[in-house]
Design a protein around this motif. Structure first.
Motif, PDB file in Angstrom:
ATOM      1  N   TYR A 165      57.727  31.208  42.794  1.00 23.92           N
ATOM      2  CA  TYR A 165      56.728  31.102  43.863  1.00 23.92           C
ATOM      3  C   TYR A 165      56.939  29.882  44.753  1.00 23.92           C
ATOM      4  N   SER A 166      57.688  28.897  44.296  1.00 27.30           N
ATOM      5  CA  SER A 166      57.976  27.750  45.171  1.00 27.30           C
ATOM      6  C   SER A 166      58.739  28.206  46.406  1.00 27.30           C
ATOM      7  N   ARG A 167      59.464  29.335  46.291  1.00 25.00           N
ATOM      8  CA  ARG A 167      60.206  29.843  47.452  1.00 25.00           C
ATOM      9  C   ARG A 167      59.273  30.146  48.613  1.00 25.00           C
ATOM     10  N   VAL A 168      58.175  30.837  48.346  1.00 28.17           N
ATOM     11  CA  VAL A 168      57.290  31.240  49.442  1.00 28.17           C
ATOM     12  C   VAL A 168      56.474  30.047  49.948  1.00 28.17           C
ATOM     13  N   ARG A 169      56.166  29.105  49.066  1.00 25.59           N
ATOM     14  CA  ARG A 169      55.477  27.907  49.537  1.00 25.59           C
ATOM     15  C   ARG A 169      56.380  27.097  50.464  1.00 25.59           C
ATOM     16  N   ASN A 170      57.633  26.944  50.065  1.00 33.39           N
ATOM     17  CA  ASN A 170      58.580  26.220  50.916  1.00 33.39           C
ATOM     18  C   ASN A 170      58.828  26.964  52.219  1.00 33.39           C
ATOM     19  N   LEU A 171      58.891  28.292  52.132  1.00 32.01           N
ATOM     20  CA  LEU A 171      59.085  29.106  53.336  1.00 32.01           C
ATOM     21  C   LEU A 171      57.937  28.869  54.311  1.00 32.01           C
ATOM     22  N   LEU A 183      54.973  24.399  37.550  1.00 35.87           N
ATOM     23  CA  LEU A 183      55.304  25.786  37.274  1.00 35.87           C
ATOM     24  C   LEU A 183      54.152  26.725  37.636  1.00 35.87           C
ATOM     25  N   LEU A 184      54.427  27.758  38.434  1.00 32.93           N
ATOM     26  CA  LEU A 184      53.442  28.777  38.832  1.00 32.93           C
ATOM     27  C   LEU A 184      52.192  28.160  39.462  1.00 32.93           C
ATOM     28  N   ALA A 185      52.405  27.154  40.289  1.00 30.45           N
ATOM     29  CA  ALA A 185      51.295  26.411  40.900  1.00 30.45           C
ATOM     30  C   ALA A 185      50.332  27.327  41.640  1.00 30.45           C
ATOM     31  N   ASN A 186      49.035  27.061  41.440  1.00 35.58           N
ATOM     32  CA  ASN A 186      47.934  27.750  42.129  1.00 35.58           C
ATOM     33  C   ASN A 186      47.817  29.248  41.798  1.00 35.58           C
ATOM     34  N   MET A 187      48.538  29.729  40.812  1.00 37.44           N
ATOM     35  CA  MET A 187      48.404  31.120  40.405  1.00 37.44           C
ATOM     36  C   MET A 187      47.268  31.227  39.383  1.00 37.44           C
ATOM     37  N   TRP A 188      46.657  32.421  39.316  1.00 38.57           N
ATOM     38  CA  TRP A 188      45.576  32.669  38.354  1.00 38.57           C
ATOM     39  C   TRP A 188      46.134  33.262  37.069  1.00 38.57           C
ATOM     40  N   GLU A 244      46.886  30.635  51.724  1.00 39.82           N
ATOM     41  CA  GLU A 244      47.867  30.553  50.645  1.00 39.82           C
ATOM     42  C   GLU A 244      47.607  31.568  49.533  1.00 39.82           C
ATOM     43  N   GLU A 245      46.345  31.769  49.177  1.00 44.72           N
ATOM     44  CA  GLU A 245      46.052  32.699  48.086  1.00 44.72           C
ATOM     45  C   GLU A 245      46.432  34.134  48.478  1.00 44.72           C
ATOM     46  N   GLU A 246      46.171  34.508  49.734  1.00 42.79           N
ATOM     47  CA  GLU A 246      46.584  35.831  50.213  1.00 42.79           C
ATOM     48  C   GLU A 246      48.108  35.934  50.239  1.00 42.79           C
ATOM     49  N   LEU A 247      48.751  34.848  50.650  1.00 45.66           N
ATOM     50  CA  LEU A 247      50.213  34.822  50.711  1.00 45.66           C
ATOM     51  C   LEU A 247      50.820  35.002  49.323  1.00 45.66           C
ATOM     52  N   LEU A 248      50.271  34.307  48.337  1.00 42.69           N
ATOM     53  CA  LEU A 248      50.765  34.438  46.967  1.00 42.69           C
ATOM     54  C   LEU A 248      50.544  35.853  46.442  1.00 42.69           C
ATOM     55  N   LYS A 249      49.451  36.484  46.867  1.00 41.67           N
ATOM     56  CA  LYS A 249      49.185  37.859  46.442  1.00 41.67           C
ATOM     57  C   LYS A 249      50.227  38.809  47.011  1.00 41.67           C
ATOM     58  N   VAL A 250      50.619  38.614  48.274  1.00 39.11           N
ATOM     59  CA  VAL A 250      51.657  39.449  48.887  1.00 39.11           C
ATOM     60  C   VAL A 250      52.997  39.241  48.176  1.00 39.11           C
TER      61      VAL A 250
END
Length: 349
Positions: free
Chosen positions: A86-92, A257-262, A73-79
């Motif tokens: 960001y909920s879009r990519v988590r749901n995807l 909001l912005l879950a799991n982001m740094w 997930e962390e790599e995915l969020l970086k991409v």
């Protein structure tokens, strides 16, 4: 409606224009339903020009359903970093995991099945089915509603979710059964390039069918009542370094909001106090002097952050949720757009 008597001619003109004038976009060079699904998710609330490079990088890293289903997930969020929402990519990813586990990696080809996947709404379902599988299904977004409001003089408020059904039924009446892919994409392209909020009627290929043009109402339609004003929230952001030059960051909660982001420590302000006092009250961190950095606004769908960033030096790790990172390590972390903006400013000094 008058257009229904001319629908065959309308389809022919629209599709001919689309095939002749369509933009060359990477997701239009494939019929892979997974790739088209990715593109449609990226295109939600994001400009086409922005999406192109993200789409190409994403597909290069995650070329198949199984690649995305097993992604960290962390790599995915970086991409995804910089695209926002960001909920879009988590749901995807959640939806893709279902496809990998329950459908052998093949995206379902019926509305009933594909609509059950996480994050797949009526528009995305129709877009994937019609574009990838060439199945005559409606794919109604804001562009399509704007086009049809003008052509058919529909005065129902397009901001009201209940009125979407009207447009879905119209599309199913008009859609070309032989080439639903080109029809739906033609409607989207027309709304994106010609039938824009300020319409370019003299360039419109279907002008002859447009009720709003003939009655001079194209500037009045579609009807879209104004939304309630967004909440404005003042935010302090603190870019803090230790004596080694490492940066203090914390990870946002797993939900919300912005879950799991740094991010650099951030505080949504509810009262009028100094940055130093806010930092102490919220995190127990005492710093005698904070130097102000950039000030800017960041707009979400439901609120606006008015951000004031500060820089300072800190000698110890204040709380367990914080970590120190080198510059190289910070670069590898997934960060939301406002934090990226502050980071870019800090690096340019």
């Amino acid at each position: 409606m008058r257009l229904f008597k001319q629908k065959e001619e309308f389809r022919k003109v629209l599709i001919s224009w689309y095939l002749r004038e369509k933009r060359d976009l990477p997701w239009r060079r494939t019929s892979d339903p997974y790739h088209i699904w990715v593109s449609e998710v990226m295109l939600q609330q994001t400009r086409v020009e922005t999406v192109i490079s993200y789409f190409e990088r994403f597909i290069d890293k995650y070329p198949t359903v199984f690649d995305l289903a097993t992604a960290n997930e962390e790599e995915l969020l970086k991409v995804w970093e910089g695209l926002g929402y960001y909920s879009r990519v988590r749901n995807l990813q959640s939806g893709v995991k279902e496809v990998a586990a329950n459908y052998g990696g093949i995206v379902p080809s019926t509305r009933g099945e594909i609509s059950k996947l996480k994050g797949v709404g009526p528009y995305t379902a129709g877009a994937v089915l019609s574009i990838a599988y060439n199945i005559p299904e409606h794919a109604v977004d804001g562009n399509v509603m704007r086009v049809l409001s003008r052509i058919l003089l529909i005065e129902d408020d397009i901001a009201q979710p209940k009125n979407r059904k009207i447009f879905e039924e119209v599309v199913m009446e008009l859609i070309d059964k032989e080439d639903p892919s080109s029809f739906n994409q033609g409607m989207m392209e027309l709304g994106a390039l010609i039938c824009t909020p300020k319409p370019k009627c003299l360039l419109c290929p279907v002008q002859q069918f447009c009720g709003a043009f003939h009655e001079g109402k194209q500037e009045e339609l579609p009807v879209k009542l104004k939304k309630v004003k967004k909440k404005i929230v003042p935010v302090f952001s603190f870019a803090l370094q230790n004596e080694k030059g490492e940066w203090l960051l914390m990870k946002r909660p797993e939900t919300g909001l912005l879950a799991n982001m740094w991010e650099f420590p951030m505080i949504e302000m509810e009262k009028n106090i100094s940055a130093e006092q806010a930092l102490y009250e919220k995190f127990g961190v005492k710093i005698k002097h904070l130097s102000p950095e950039i000030r800017f606004k960041h707009i979400f769908s439901h609120l606006t952050w008015e951000i004031q960033s500060f820089h300072g030096i800190i000698n110890e790790l204040p709380l367990k949720q914080f970590q120190f990172f080198s510059e190289e390590e910070v670069e590898a972390l997934p960060m939301p757009v406002p934090v990226l903006k502050i980071w870019t400013e800090l690096k340019s000094r």
